[in-house]
Design a protein around this motif. Structure first.
Motif, PDB file in Angstrom:
ATOM      1  N   ARG A  62       0.827  -1.212   0.000  1.00 42.92           N
ATOM      2  CA  ARG A  62       0.000   0.000   0.000  1.00 42.92           C
ATOM      3  C   ARG A  62       0.863   1.264   0.000  1.00 42.92           C
ATOM      4  O   ARG A  62       2.004   1.248   0.450  1.00 42.92           O
ATOM      5  N   SER A  63       0.260   2.329  -0.489  1.00 41.04           N
ATOM      6  CA  SER A  63       0.938   3.619  -0.402  1.00 41.04           C
ATOM      7  C   SER A  63       1.066   3.971   1.085  1.00 41.04           C
ATOM      8  O   SER A  63       0.176   3.646   1.882  1.00 41.04           O
ATOM      9  N   PRO A  64       2.166   4.610   1.490  1.00 41.43           N
ATOM     10  CA  PRO A  64       2.386   4.853   2.926  1.00 41.43           C
ATOM     11  C   PRO A  64       1.225   5.592   3.595  1.00 41.43           C
ATOM     12  O   PRO A  64       0.925   5.362   4.765  1.00 41.43           O
ATOM     13  N   ARG A  65       0.565   6.464   2.848  1.00 39.10           N
ATOM     14  CA  ARG A  65      -0.534   7.222   3.441  1.00 39.10           C
ATOM     15  C   ARG A  65      -1.734   6.337   3.750  1.00 39.10           C
ATOM     16  O   ARG A  65      -2.595   6.693   4.546  1.00 39.10           O
ATOM     17  N   ASP A  66      -1.819   5.161   3.082  1.00 39.79           N
ATOM     18  CA  ASP A  66      -2.952   4.249   3.323  1.00 39.79           C
ATOM     19  C   ASP A  66      -2.669   3.250   4.437  1.00 39.79           C
ATOM     20  O   ASP A  66      -3.518   2.430   4.773  1.00 39.79           O
ATOM     21  N   VAL A  67      -1.456   3.287   4.981  1.00 40.50           N
ATOM     22  CA  VAL A  67      -1.145   2.354   6.066  1.00 40.50           C
ATOM     23  C   VAL A  67      -1.557   3.019   7.382  1.00 40.50           C
ATOM     24  O   VAL A  67      -0.985   4.037   7.771  1.00 40.50           O
ATOM     25  N   PRO A  68      -2.575   2.463   8.050  1.00 38.08           N
ATOM     26  CA  PRO A  68      -3.039   3.117   9.281  1.00 38.08           C
ATOM     27  C   PRO A  68      -1.976   3.049  10.377  1.00 38.08           C
ATOM     28  O   PRO A  68      -1.105   2.177  10.371  1.00 38.08           O
TER      29      PRO A  68
ATOM     30  N   GLY B  48       9.568   0.589  -1.027  1.00 38.54           N
ATOM     31  CA  GLY B  48      10.143   1.150  -2.249  1.00 38.54           C
ATOM     32  C   GLY B  48      10.661   0.054  -3.167  1.00 38.54           C
ATOM     33  O   GLY B  48      10.582  -1.129  -2.852  1.00 38.54           O
ATOM     34  N   PRO B  49      11.210   0.455  -4.328  1.00 39.42           N
ATOM     35  CA  PRO B  49      11.662  -0.523  -5.322  1.00 39.42           C
ATOM     36  C   PRO B  49      12.692  -1.479  -4.727  1.00 39.42           C
ATOM     37  O   PRO B  49      13.641  -1.045  -4.085  1.00 39.42           O
ATOM     38  N   GLY B  50      12.455  -2.762  -4.877  1.00 41.30           N
ATOM     39  CA  GLY B  50      13.399  -3.756  -4.387  1.00 41.30           C
ATOM     40  C   GLY B  50      13.299  -4.022  -2.896  1.00 41.30           C
ATOM     41  O   GLY B  50      13.928  -4.922  -2.375  1.00 41.30           O
ATOM     42  N   GLY B  51      12.492  -3.230  -2.191  1.00 44.87           N
ATOM     43  CA  GLY B  51      12.316  -3.466  -0.759  1.00 44.87           C
ATOM     44  C   GLY B  51      13.491  -3.050   0.098  1.00 44.87           C
ATOM     45  O   GLY B  51      13.625  -3.485   1.232  1.00 44.87           O
ATOM     46  N   TYR B  52      14.380  -2.204  -0.448  1.00 41.19           N
ATOM     47  CA  TYR B  52      15.488  -1.726   0.357  1.00 41.19           C
ATOM     48  C   TYR B  52      15.323  -0.245   0.688  1.00 41.19           C
ATOM     49  O   TYR B  52      15.935   0.621   0.089  1.00 41.19           O
ATOM     50  N   GLY B  53      14.457   0.007   1.656  1.00 45.58           N
ATOM     51  CA  GLY B  53      14.233   1.366   2.106  1.00 45.58           C
ATOM     52  C   GLY B  53      13.336   1.352   3.320  1.00 45.58           C
ATOM     53  O   GLY B  53      12.608   0.380   3.558  1.00 45.58           O
ATOM     54  N   VAL B  54      13.425   2.387   4.132  1.00 46.67           N
ATOM     55  CA  VAL B  54      12.486   2.569   5.240  1.00 46.67           C
ATOM     56  C   VAL B  54      11.959   4.004   5.138  1.00 46.67           C
ATOM     57  O   VAL B  54      12.579   4.848   4.495  1.00 46.67           O
ATOM     58  N   TYR B  55      10.810   4.244   5.722  1.00 47.34           N
ATOM     59  CA  TYR B  55      10.239   5.587   5.641  1.00 47.34           C
ATOM     60  C   TYR B  55      10.855   6.520   6.682  1.00 47.34           C
ATOM     61  O   TYR B  55      11.147   6.112   7.815  1.00 47.34           O
ATOM     62  N   LEU B  56      11.024   7.746   6.271  1.00 48.99           N
ATOM     63  CA  LEU B  56      11.396   8.819   7.201  1.00 48.99           C
ATOM     64  C   LEU B  56      10.281   9.849   7.033  1.00 48.99           C
ATOM     65  O   LEU B  56      10.201  10.536   6.016  1.00 48.99           O
ATOM     66  N   ASP B  57       9.405   9.903   8.029  1.00 48.80           N
ATOM     67  CA  ASP B  57       8.110  10.555   7.866  1.00 48.80           C
ATOM     68  C   ASP B  57       8.090  11.898   8.616  1.00 48.80           C
ATOM     69  O   ASP B  57       8.365  11.950   9.811  1.00 48.80           O
ATOM     70  N   PHE B  58       7.751  12.937   7.900  1.00 51.78           N
ATOM     71  CA  PHE B  58       7.735  14.275   8.500  1.00 51.78           C
ATOM     72  C   PHE B  58       6.330  14.780   8.812  1.00 51.78           C
ATOM     73  O   PHE B  58       6.173  15.922   9.202  1.00 51.78           O
ATOM     74  N   SER B  59       5.299  13.918   8.591  1.00 50.62           N
ATOM     75  CA  SER B  59       3.938  14.451   8.725  1.00 50.62           C
ATOM     76  C   SER B  59       3.642  14.935  10.147  1.00 50.62           C
ATOM     77  O   SER B  59       3.011  15.966  10.329  1.00 50.62           O
ATOM     78  N   ASP B  60       4.151  14.220  11.150  1.00 45.69           N
ATOM     79  CA  ASP B  60       3.913  14.675  12.534  1.00 45.69           C
ATOM     80  C   ASP B  60       4.628  16.000  12.797  1.00 45.69           C
ATOM     81  O   ASP B  60       4.091  16.895  13.453  1.00 45.69           O
ATOM     82  N   ALA B  61       5.826  16.113  12.288  1.00 52.08           N
ATOM     83  CA  ALA B  61       6.592  17.353  12.504  1.00 52.08           C
ATOM     84  C   ALA B  61       5.917  18.525  11.802  1.00 52.08           C
ATOM     85  O   ALA B  61       5.864  19.638  12.343  1.00 52.08           O
TER      86      ALA B  61
ATOM     87  N   GLY C 220      11.985  12.184  -7.696  1.00 51.30           N
ATOM     88  CA  GLY C 220      10.738  12.632  -8.300  1.00 51.30           C
ATOM     89  C   GLY C 220       9.577  12.644  -7.320  1.00 51.30           C
ATOM     90  O   GLY C 220       8.427  12.794  -7.723  1.00 51.30           O
ATOM     91  N   GLU C 221       9.846  12.470  -6.021  1.00 52.26           N
ATOM     92  CA  GLU C 221       8.762  12.449  -5.032  1.00 52.26           C
ATOM     93  C   GLU C 221       8.846  13.676  -4.117  1.00 52.26           C
ATOM     94  O   GLU C 221       9.920  14.123  -3.769  1.00 52.26           O
ATOM     95  N   ASN C 222       7.666  14.158  -3.722  1.00 52.00           N
ATOM     96  CA  ASN C 222       7.593  15.306  -2.839  1.00 52.00           C
ATOM     97  C   ASN C 222       7.453  14.833  -1.395  1.00 52.00           C
ATOM     98  O   ASN C 222       6.407  14.335  -0.991  1.00 52.00           O
ATOM     99  N   ALA C 223       8.513  14.995  -0.619  1.00 47.46           N
ATOM    100  CA  ALA C 223       8.547  14.419   0.730  1.00 47.46           C
ATOM    101  C   ALA C 223       7.724  15.202   1.742  1.00 47.46           C
ATOM    102  O   ALA C 223       7.589  14.786   2.885  1.00 47.46           O
ATOM    103  N   TYR C 224       7.154  16.331   1.323  1.00 49.33           N
ATOM    104  CA  TYR C 224       6.204  17.014   2.209  1.00 49.33           C
ATOM    105  C   TYR C 224       4.873  16.263   2.200  1.00 49.33           C
ATOM    106  O   TYR C 224       4.089  16.353   3.118  1.00 49.33           O
ATOM    107  N   HIS C 225       4.623  15.512   1.119  1.00 46.52           N
ATOM    108  CA  HIS C 225       3.339  14.807   0.972  1.00 46.52           C
ATOM    109  C   HIS C 225       3.445  13.314   1.251  1.00 46.52           C
ATOM    110  O   HIS C 225       2.559  12.741   1.861  1.00 46.52           O
TER     111      HIS C 225
END
Lengths: 247, 638
Positions: B303-309, B348-361, B386-391
């Motif tokens: 799922r897209s990160p925003r859809d993961v509760p 992310g592609p290949g499964g080698y990544g973790v999220y660094l999430d700024f939405s709470d900040a 090509g991704e906007n990390a504010y969103h």
């Protein structure tokens, strides 16, 4: 994505060159421009053909090594970016891309897309520094520098010495490059002692290398990957006249 | 053999002063009769060549780039540490020394580190005098910031381009000496071998990268400032052309290589996006001050990160390290990200990544605040991905970016071959098993401006010059023909696979088995794989063109051939170090909480390796480390 590349091939400095056409396909939009050339080169090597020679090192826009004119613009169409910071998603699928070296009399082509930019080093050798030996200078905070001057000096000092300003200019002028270094040091008290001598010898060397003069087209600023302002050329002119008047 | 580090006697604070007094001096009028070769024009090499030129030596400076201004020191972003205590916040030479020894997980030399901390203050004075435009406050004085978890503000910076400005300062000093004809500079020249005569380093063989010509250079001493070997992993934050060749060739000629398994993995890099990728880009770790690291709780969640509760997210750093949370040190953050991805929870592609999430900040501090703090990093991220990390949350993954290991040197920065000096990242001396942020620039300039110019004089004064030796000596002929034959061999294989494909494969193996965490089984497997890959390289590589031309393919082939030998040395060192410390994490050696567990009883030493032949296990020599001023403790971040 797929692209047609028209690439300048020139075997050596004194040999004639020509454009060579290559097709590249299945390029991921996340591929950088130079990675696209890596892919093409790997294919050429696999086919026992000679790969395209180009300069590149840090691939993060700071070393100043990469230097390709893409579709008539130094470092391509991106704003404030070097060639290595371009990504294929910013190009149109199916587009034809023309790749040329940075052309200028003072930058002779060494091979394919690689030019000799040692003229820039010789301009710096003529005086683009503060003449202090390693030793024990005064404490770093002994001489306060107004923040606004320090910031302006830093704006100019950001120059990466890539030569895009020369490639962009119809006169092949190096005045943005020279202006950036002269400004950086003229704005700081540490550079004051050699202020006149520096600008005169750097300009003399610039002319000896065969760079042209500025005719206020501002293409250099438009194509500079660090967006160095043409106001540094104005400051260079002022510094030059000031030094001449005091001679 | 027990290695003699030649650490001077006396109290820690007096060692360097006493040593400088005891070093013999070269008569000023005689200095020009002594030639010194300096390879590399990064911070260490440029500052050394310029300073030696100022002293009056006959200096030859070499770099493979087209200009001395392009070495990879230029890419350092954060800053440079110095114990100036301008902030009045309790900093001192001793505190910088203490932090560096502790940060290096007690695997560096006390005397070297103390000297580094002591000269750090001179570096800032020198750079300001050169006109380096450091950040300033409205009062006109220098600004500082705290960096990399330090509890004092001792980092000087020039926007996010500190390395660039320091390097341009050293480059300016070097250009001044070139103009004064004290230094002869050879750009686009790559060192391909070290020449040793009667047991002493006497010269080098270079290849002119434009014409392909091999050239011989003789000198009283040879200084290598040729950087680190992070590109053995293929993907790293190093520049594309960074390589181990100069250091490795010196190792093959008898110089010992120390702690090659100590590599630093930086946790906040932009993840690999596909097989086309040529290098990785570092993002300032300051991002972890406001971003929250998480992965989906369920494996393979597409799922897209925003859809993961919220309830299905695992903020694993906050969960495992309640007191440090997202701010755990580099090595801990890196290892945990790898562990999550290995479990199949990577994104992310290949499964080698973790999220660094700024939405709470963003919700807490407003979008404008986050933009003001990190705008340039978010822009850079968008440019590359090509991704906007504010969103959507950023995706990050660890990447190799510095190597603490290097050629073994004594207190004089001289290797085991007399007359061979090693500076900057190329030596091993000051960072132990882990380097602190903003310390690499400090070490490079300390070595080049303030240490080597003294110690090399001591060596030259104790020698009787070249004694009539010339480049016609048989050692030069032997080295040159070895270089020539090697190039011809590479060009004659005429196989099917490109140099890059071998380099990528080697990099993947190294990353898998000798990267962020290592096991005995994995390293043994790696030691079986590397010789096979190396054999295939020499049977099946394709290298186009001829030796007598501008040939980037041949350049790369030579470097990868050396990496294929060097990789085995790294794995051997990692296997023999049966402990975890700093950047070296052996899964067998961890605390109950999964942290690095040192073995001070058996491994409080430098492992220095001597070359015994390709494919032959190198010989281990130990330099015991003693700590008289710092107490060894276990790190904890719970």
């Amino acid at each position: 994505m797929k692209f047609t590349l028209k690439v300048w091939r020139q075997p050596a400095r004194d040999k004639p060159g020509r454009f060579e056409t290559h097709e590249v396909s299945d390029v991921s939009p996340d591929t950088s421009f130079l990675e696209m050339l890596d892919i093409l080169n790997n294919r050429l090597e696999g086919e026992s053909k000679s790969p395209i020679v180009f300069d590149s090192d840090c691939r993060e826009g700071i070393c100043g090594a990469c230097s390709i004119v893409i579709n008539g613009r130094a470092h391509g169409d991106g704003e404030g970016t070097t060639t290595c910071q371009l990504y294929m998603r910013n190009f149109k699928d199916g587009e034809t891309l023309v790749l040329e070296p940075f052309r200028a009399r003072a930058f002779p082509v060494l091979k394919d897309l690689v030019v000799d930019r040692s003229a820039f080093d010789r301009i710096i050798q003529a005086g683009g520094y503060v003449s202090v030996n390693t030793g024990a200078p005064q404490d770093a905070n002994a001489l306060p520098v107004p923040k606004v001057n320090a910031d302006l000096a830093m704006d100019a000092a950001q120059c990466i010495g890539c030569g895009a300003c020369v490639a962009a200019c119809k006169n092949a002028s190096a005045m943005l490059f020279v202006g950036a270094k002269v400004s950086h040091l003229a704005l700081l008290p540490q550079g004051a002692v050699e202020r006149e001598r520096r600008v005169l010898s750097m300009i003399e060397q610039m002319e000896a290398e065969g760079f042209g003069n500025c005719t206020n087209e501002y293409e250099c600023e438009a194509q500079c990957p660090k967006q160095i302002s043409v106001s540094n050329i104005a400051r260079l002119n002022r510094e030059f006249y000031r030094a001449k008047a005091r001679e | 053999m027990i290695l003699d580090s030649k650490i001077p006697d006396g109290p820690l604070e007096e060692k360097w002063d006493r040593h400088r007094f005891n070093l013999k001096l070269v008569n000023p009028a005689n200095k020009r009769k002594h030639r010194v070769i300096v390879v590399g024009t990064g911070l260490a090499g440029a500052s050394a060549a310029a300073s030696l030129g100022e002293l009056g030596y006959d200096v030859l400076s070499f770099c493979f780039q087209d200009s001395a201004r392009r070495a990879h020191s230029i890419a350092a972003q954060g800053g440079i540490n110095a114990a100036k205590n301008y902030r009045n916040d309790g900093d001192s030479v001793f505190r910088l020394f203490y932090d560096t020894v502790k940060g290096g997980d007690y695997r560096s030399r006390e005397a070297n580190v103390h000297r580094l901390a002591a000269v750090s203050v001179n570096i800032i004075d020198q750079c300001v005098a050169q006109g380096v435009p450091f950040a300033r406050e409205y009062g006109g004085l220098l600004d500082n910031r705290s960096f990399g978890g330090a509890q004092v503000s001792r980092t000087f910076y020039a926007r996010g381009q500190t390395g660039q400005q320091l390097l341009l300062g050293a480059y300016g000093a070097l250009m001044r000496q070139v103009h004064a004809k004290k230094v002869k500079l050879y750009t686009r020249h790559e060192m391909l071998d070290l020449v040793v005569i009667d047991g002493k380093a006497r010269g080098i063989i270079t290849r002119d990268l434009v014409t392909g010509a091999l050239e011989r250079w003789i000198a009283d001493a040879v200084c290598l400032a040729t950087g680190g070997y992070g590109n053995v992993f293929f993907l790293s934050t190093n520049a594309k052309n960074c390589n181990v060749t100069a250091a490795y060739r010196a190792y093959r000629r008898g110089a010992y290589f120390a702690n090659p398994c100590f590599t630093q993995i930086h946790p906040t890099c932009i993840p690999v996006s596909g097989d086309h990728q040529s290098k990785l880009t570092l993002m300032s770790e300051s991002l972890r001050n406001d971003g929250r690291v998480w992965v989906p709780k369920n494996k393979g969640d597409q799922r897209s990160p925003r859809d993961v509760p919220e309830s299905e997210r695992d903020y694993y750093l906050e969960r495992r390290y309640p007191s440090f949370g997202n701010l755990v040190p580099r090595d801990v953050a890196s290892r945990n990200a790898k562990a999550q991805c290995d479990e199949g929870k990577g994104v992310g592609p290949g499964g080698y990544g973790v999220y660094l999430d700024f939405s709470d900040a963003i919700e807490r501090d407003s979008l404008a605040t986050i933009q003001a703090k990190y705008g340039n990093l978010f822009d850079m991220y968008e440019e590359i991905t090509g991704e906007n990390a504010y969103h959507v949350p950023m995706r990050i993954y660890p990447a190799v970016h510095y190597t603490m290991g290097g050629l073994w040197v004594d207190y004089n920065l001289m290797g085991t071959i007399p007359g061979l000096f090693v500076l900057g990242e190329a030596n091993f001396s000051d960072h132990g098993a882990n380097r602190l942020g903003a310390s690499a620039l400090m070490q490079g300039l300390a070595d080049g401006y303030f240490i080597l110019p003294y110690t090399i004089g001591g060596y030259i004064a104790s020698q009787s010059g070249l004694g009539g030796q010339t480049t016609q000596h048989e050692a030069f002929a032997e080295a040159e023909s070895a270089v020539r034959e090697r190039a011809e061999k590479l060009l004659s294989v005429n196989g099917k696979r490109t140099v890059d494909s071998f380099h990528r494969q080697l990099g993947k193996l190294m990353w898998e088995y000798c990267g962020m965490s290592r096991t005995r089984g994995g390293l043994e497997h790696l030691l079986k794989e590397i010789p096979g890959l190396r054999a295939e390289f020499w049977e099946n590589v394709t290298v186009q063109g001829s030796p007598g031309e501008f040939n980037q393919c041949l350049e790369r082939a030579g470097r990868v051939a050396d990496f294929l030998e060097f990789a085995e040395l790294m794995a051997t060192d990692a296997l023999s170090r049966e402990e975890s410390c700093g950047g070296h994490f052996r899964e067998e050696h961890q605390t109950e909480d999964g942290e690095a567990k040192r073995d001070d009883e058996n491994f409080c030493h430098v492992s220095a390796w001597a070359f015994k032949g390709v494919g032959v296990t190198p010989e281990l020599h130990k330099e015991p480390l003693t700590f008289e001023n710092v107490k060894l403790t276990q790190r904890s971040y719970k």
